[in-house]
Structures are given as structure tokens and as C-alpha cells.
Design an enzyme around this catalytic site. Sequence first.
Site, short mmCIF file in Angstrom:
data_model
loop_
_atom_site.label_atom_id
_atom_site.label_comp_id
_atom_site.label_asym_id
_atom_site.label_seq_id
_atom_site.Cartn_x
_atom_site.Cartn_y
_atom_site.Cartn_z
N LYS A 198 22.64 84.54 49.67
CA LYS A 198 21.48 84.26 48.84
C LYS A 198 21.95 84.01 47.41
O LYS A 198 22.61 84.86 46.81
CB LYS A 198 20.51 85.44 48.90
CG LYS A 198 19.28 85.26 48.05
CD LYS A 198 18.29 86.40 48.28
CE LYS A 198 17.10 86.29 47.36
NZ LYS A 198 16.20 87.44 47.51
N LYS A 214 20.09 80.90 51.77
CA LYS A 214 18.90 80.70 50.94
C LYS A 214 19.32 80.35 49.51
O LYS A 214 20.20 81.04 48.99
CB LYS A 214 18.10 82.00 50.94
CG LYS A 214 16.87 81.98 50.11
CD LYS A 214 16.20 83.32 50.15
CE LYS A 214 15.12 83.32 49.10
NZ LYS A 214 14.63 84.63 48.82
C1 PBG Z 1 12.94 89.06 47.18
C2 PBG Z 1 12.81 87.65 47.61
C3 PBG Z 1 12.78 86.47 46.84
C4 PBG Z 1 12.55 85.41 47.71
C5 PBG Z 1 12.46 85.95 48.99
N1 PBG Z 1 12.64 87.33 48.91
C6 PBG Z 1 12.85 86.26 45.39
C7 PBG Z 1 14.01 86.62 44.59
O1 PBG Z 1 15.07 86.99 45.09
O2 PBG Z 1 13.84 86.55 43.38
C8 PBG Z 1 12.40 83.97 47.31
C9 PBG Z 1 11.58 83.13 48.21
C10 PBG Z 1 11.11 81.84 47.67
O3 PBG Z 1 11.42 81.43 46.52
O4 PBG Z 1 10.37 81.18 48.39
N2 PBG Z 1 14.20 89.52 46.92
ZN ZN Z 2 14.35 91.55 45.70
#
Ligand code: PBG
Ligand code: ZN
Length: 326
Positions: free
Chosen positions: A195, A248
Amino acid sequence: MYPNTRLRRRRHHPILRDLLQETHLRKEDFIYPLFVVPGEGIKKEVSSMPGVYQQSVDQIIKECEECLKVGLKSLILFGIPETKDSKGSTANHEHGIIQKALRAIKKEFQNDLLLFTDLCFCEYTDHGHCGPIEGDTVLNDETIELLGVQALSHCEAGADVIAPSGMMDGMVQSIRKALDDNTFQDIPILSYAVKYASAYYGPFRDAAESTPQFGDRRTYQMNPANRLEAILEAAEDVAEGADMLMVKPALAYLDIIREVKDHFNLPLAAYSVSGEYAMIKGAGRLGYIDEQKVILETLLSIKRAGADIILTYFAKEVAQWMGQKV
Ligand code: PBG
Ligand code: ZN
């Protein structure tokens, strides 16, 4: 070689084109994200994500019915709690927002739907980071302990798959142990293994009310410039017992999806995130692109890159189109 080879030969007949198509989208490939808020009768559109709503549990039940109607069966739930504190303790409460939603959906639909839960603390902490902090750093080892507690409470409320998204080291191992020690050895973990610290999460943070109140997430989420590190991250999660991996965001990271797919034999998910959705919706509204075609081409590209599963806010409309045979 030309003139013996004419690749255009295979493209003349539309049925032959279909026959030779290498990648296909299926409704079964999608996981549809839903945002749950406290209260009743609430269905509030997210300003930067037209067609995406924050919904109270009663509305979520209606939403689930609509999903089933179009053949969409996998959902991932995000919760926005009533109150936040420094440790995000409402994330673990038996009667927390996610736990309530899980119980209600399970009661109504039993096993007709597969319920994933996003496991993190950023929606529950007052500072908006993904775990308890000391100074300006998120405490890794404390966070993974707490993730085990949160995972347990999700399972007790009916979650079918746990999806930790906080990018803490050891999170998969800690969650696996908590689940195994408490009779949930059959609950799989879909790890947000790779991520990136991405600007594409902007609209989501409006939807989930989870913007960090100071700093950013670059001490735990990955540098978008890194490819080799993605393999290290995924390898750790595989070793710790992840059942499925995720990359992601998706669209700006198609190379990473392919890389992870080629390296590991686990099912691979890709999260087409809020910013990807917002860009296409925005351009579609302005009439700059053919929205439907761009959506389908984009999702296809994510599968072609190697994703088996796609988390996407487009899931419901695409499933609808599939029913109508676009
Ligand atoms: C929480 C999380 C996030 C997303 C999914 N779970 C946001 C982040 O890490 O700031 C992002 C999903 C999206 O942008 O559609 N940790
Ligand atoms: Zn988070």
C-alpha cells in the site's frame, strides 16, 4: 512475418474478436466498498465521490439488497464512529459501528453475502493516524496487538474475511494468532500488503473522515517510487500467513500488480481507490470522456495487469451493466 502473418485477420469478425479475448471482467471479481455511519435513515453522498454514500445501518441493509439484485456478493465495510480517541478504542467495541453493521447484515442475509472488513484505526483515532502514536510516530508493536483485538471483535460480529490496511510490520502474524487462539482459524486474511502513500486516497478520507490531523502516512505506507520494496512487503505477509494479497492503489501501480502476481502464488486483489473513481466520474460529468467505456477499460486493465479481485466503487454500476449486456 508479414505478409504471411496478418494480425488484423483475427479482428475482422466481431465473434472472433470475442472468442480471442484474453481477459474478462466478472461480477464475481468485485468487492464493493460501503461506508457505515451511526444513526438512522442516513444516506449522505460523499461530495468528491458522486454515487458513493455514507449510510446508516438500516440504509446499508437496503444497499445490500440492491447489490444482491445485480449479483454483487462481496462487500467491504468501512466504519465512521460516533466518537474518536487517541487509541481508536471504539474500533474494538462489541457495539461499535462496524460490529453493528456486521450483525445486522448477517442477520438479514446470512451467507448470501461475503463480508470483508477493513481493519485499521485511522477512522477511529482523533489524530487520524492508523494506530496509537507517541510524539509523531505510530507505535508499531502496540498497534498490531490492538489489531488482533479489533479483528476478533469483527469475527465475533460476523466478518467473513479480515483485511488489515494499516501497513504495520507484523500485522498479519499478530491478527492470525489472535484469530487462531480464538476459534477463528478458518477466517481468511486479505492483507493490504503493498500500500503506497498515495494522493489518490484524498476523496476516501472525506468519505471515511480519516484525514491525519498532522503529518502524513509516509512512515508506514510505501514510497510510490519503489518497486523492489513491494516484493519485500508481500513476501513478509505471505510468510506471516496472509491468504490473499492486495496492491493499492491500482491504476498508477499496474506494474506493481504484475510484479506481485508473477512473484507469488496467492490470489491477488487490487484496490481501485477513491481518487481513481473521482477522476473518471469528474471527467465523465464534464463530458470529457465516455464514462462507461473508460470505466470498463480501466477495470479490464487492472485484471490484465494480474489482479484476480478488484475492490472498486464502480462495482455496483458495472454489475448492473453486465446484467443489461453492454
Ligand atoms: C485506511 C484506508 C484507506 C483506504 C482504504 N483503507 C485510506 C488511507 O490509508 O489513508 C483508501 C481507499 C480509497 O482511497 O479508496 N487505512
Ligand atoms: Zn488506516
